[in-house]
Design a protein around this motif. Structure first.
Motif, PDB file in Angstrom:
ATOM      1  N   CYS A  25       0.831  -1.204   0.000  1.00  0.00           N
ATOM      2  CA  CYS A  25       0.000   0.000   0.000  1.00  0.00           C
ATOM      3  C   CYS A  25       0.860   1.246   0.000  1.00  0.00           C
ATOM      4  N   GLY A  37      -9.738   7.059  -4.328  1.00  0.00           N
ATOM      5  CA  GLY A  37      -9.269   5.714  -4.658  1.00  0.00           C
ATOM      6  C   GLY A  37      -8.702   5.562  -6.061  1.00  0.00           C
ATOM      7  N   ALA A  39      -5.890   5.767  -8.999  1.00  0.00           N
ATOM      8  CA  ALA A  39      -4.429   5.714  -9.113  1.00  0.00           C
ATOM      9  C   ALA A  39      -3.911   7.012  -9.732  1.00  0.00           C
ATOM     10  N   HIS A  43       1.521   6.451  -8.636  1.00  0.00           N
ATOM     11  CA  HIS A  43       1.367   4.995  -8.785  1.00  0.00           C
ATOM     12  C   HIS A  43       1.955   4.516 -10.122  1.00  0.00           C
ATOM     13  N   THR A  63      -6.173  -3.166  -2.969  1.00  0.00           N
ATOM     14  CA  THR A  63      -7.127  -2.239  -3.584  1.00  0.00           C
ATOM     15  C   THR A  63      -8.515  -2.636  -3.097  1.00  0.00           C
ATOM     16  N   ARG A  70     -11.447   0.108   2.651  1.00  0.00           N
ATOM     17  CA  ARG A  70     -10.101   0.679   2.561  1.00  0.00           C
ATOM     18  C   ARG A  70      -9.416   0.639   3.930  1.00  0.00           C
ATOM     19  N   ASP A  75      -6.360   4.814   0.335  1.00  0.00           N
ATOM     20  CA  ASP A  75      -6.124   3.580  -0.433  1.00  0.00           C
ATOM     21  C   ASP A  75      -6.686   3.670  -1.850  1.00  0.00           C
ATOM     22  N   LEU A  76      -6.169   2.802  -2.702  1.00  0.00           N
ATOM     23  CA  LEU A  76      -6.782   2.613  -4.014  1.00  0.00           C
ATOM     24  C   LEU A  76      -8.090   1.859  -3.859  1.00  0.00           C
ATOM     25  N   LEU A  78     -11.460  -0.078  -6.322  1.00  0.00           N
ATOM     26  CA  LEU A  78     -11.851  -0.572  -7.652  1.00  0.00           C
ATOM     27  C   LEU A  78     -13.338  -0.910  -7.633  1.00  0.00           C
ATOM     28  N   GLN A  83     -11.887   4.745 -11.257  1.00  0.00           N
ATOM     29  CA  GLN A  83     -10.794   3.956 -10.657  1.00  0.00           C
ATOM     30  C   GLN A  83     -10.289   2.920 -11.652  1.00  0.00           C
ATOM     31  N   LEU A  87      -6.464   2.474 -13.171  1.00  0.00           N
ATOM     32  CA  LEU A  87      -5.702   1.233 -12.977  1.00  0.00           C
ATOM     33  C   LEU A  87      -5.374   0.564 -14.307  1.00  0.00           C
ATOM     34  N   ILE A 103      -3.269  -7.578  -9.542  1.00  0.00           N
ATOM     35  CA  ILE A 103      -3.771  -6.649  -8.523  1.00  0.00           C
ATOM     36  C   ILE A 103      -4.307  -7.428  -7.328  1.00  0.00           C
TER      37      ILE A 103
END
Ligand code: FNR
Length: 363
Positions: A25, A37, A39, A43, A63, A70, A75-76, A78, A83, A87, A103
């Protein structure tokens, strides 16, 4: 010939070597608003650098499959299109540099809504950017606030979220998904009797405590292509041998079930569910767990944790203790570790074409 630099094939996917980047992370996404969230340029550069450095496969950090899943507000995620688009750029960049993009999908459960570690990592209270954490039971992690206990309907909704995020991961260009079942986050907290005190079908016996992990795995497998692999990260022990807890014996049994459910490689870590656990940290300290699970379940494993030297990594693979090694902090220090180890051990170097024609022969 170096064993570490032998390709490995999982289903139809061939990875050029066995030095991979584990999920880490970076807590570097926006916490609120339309970019939550998503990227960022950070990243892109971060993952591209490790791909250029020669890691055969790069696992993008944990993610979240849902906002409240999260670990931190940074955090990322998805769970939406924006998002996914961000990614997709990360996955394309990793692929363009010759590595396999993977991922890790996770839900932080009772360890959610905490601050960034470099700002102390304390729980962020529900409010502006924080939220109420959830878990299998109301047992808190350390001195964190108690999570609210998930209902069966909520559990099933989270299972569906894992599948929905896996579909998005596929559309974004990732070649495998790793389910985060380790480190005290939601899936691990269901596995362990320390954190799971439920009396319904999701708790109690080994079968009850492993039900959530297996439902998530089957739901993800159902949407993930037959010819592409599925990874699962497990904590092989809570490191509490003196009281009832999640153990290596149970991990072996779970590994066999995960294999039947379509997992192709078990990423073997440990700990994270009990704050006061004493962990004998040292070079390669988690490798014996990867070796035992590999021997007793027949599932391929990766070893992780303080693997830093080329000869050490080579021996883990050559001795059959694991199929793959993951280097976390060492790749943060030195993204070119795989290229340098290949030179030392006599393996194939995988410079990006832009570098290879000038540095390849002596690189
Ligand atoms: C981690 N780790 C981790 N693990 C995981 O499953 N998902 C994650 O998102 C993270 N995040 C994370 C962030 C940072 C900054 C670090 C250092 C670690 C654990 C990581 O994948 C690895 O298992 C450990 O770092 C141990 O390996 P090394 O660093 O000793 O090679």
């Amino acid at each position: 010939m170096s064993a570490l630099f032998e390709p490995i094939t999982l289903r139809s996917l061939t990875v050029p070597n066995r030095v991979w980047m584990p999920p880490m992370c970076m807590y570097s996404a926006q916490p609120v608003g339309p970019e939550t969230g998503v990227a960022t340029d950070f990243h892109l550069a971060h993952y591209a650098t490790r791909a250029a450095g020669g890691a055969g496969l790069v696992i993008v950090e944990s993610t979240a499959v849902r906002p409240e899943g999260r670990i931190s507000p940074y955090d990322l995620g998805l769970w939406n299109d924006r998002q996914q688009e961000s990614l997709a750029r990360v996955a394309a960049q990793i692929s363009a540099l010759g590595a396999v993009p993977v991922i890790q999908l996770g839900h932080a459960g009772r360890k959610a809504s905490t601050d960034r570690p470099w700002q102390g990592g304390a729980p962020v209270p529900a409010g502006d950017i924080g939220w109420q954490a959830v878990g299998p039971s109301t047992v808190p992690f350390g001195s964190n606030p108690s999570p609210s206990e998930l209902t069966v309907e909520e559990i099933q909704e989270i299972v569906r979220s894992f599948a929905a995020s896996a579909e998005r991961a596929l559309a974004a260009g990732f070649k495998a998904v790793e389910i985060h079942g380790a480190h005290g986050y939601l899936t691990h907290s269901f596995l362990s009797p320390v954190s799971n005190h439920r009396t319904d079908g999701y708790g109690g016996s080994f079968e009850g405590r492993t039900r959530f992990a297996l439902e998530v795995t089957r739901a993800v497998r159902a949407v993930w292509p037959e010819d592409l692999p599925l990874l699962f990260r497990v904590s092989a022990t809570d490191w509490l041998d003196d009281r009832e807890s999640w153990t290596a014996d149970e991990t072996v049994l779970l590994a066999r079930e995960l294999k039947k459910a379509g997992v192709d490689l078990l990423d073997v870590s440990t700990g994270g569910n009990v704050k006061e656990a004493a962990i004998p940290v040292g070079p390669g300290y988690q490798v014996p767990f990867a070796a035992r699970i590999r021997a007793e379940s027949g599932l391929a494993t990766s070893a992780v944790g303080l693997i830093t030297e080329p000869v050490q990594a080579e021996k883990i693979i050559a001795d059959g203790q694991a199929d793959v090694v993951l280097l976390g902090r060492e790749l943060l220090r030195n993204p070119y570790w795989p290229q340098q180890a290949a030179r030392e051990l006599g393996g194939d170097r995988r410079w990006p074409v832009q570098y290879g024609y000038v540095v390849g022969s002596r690189g």
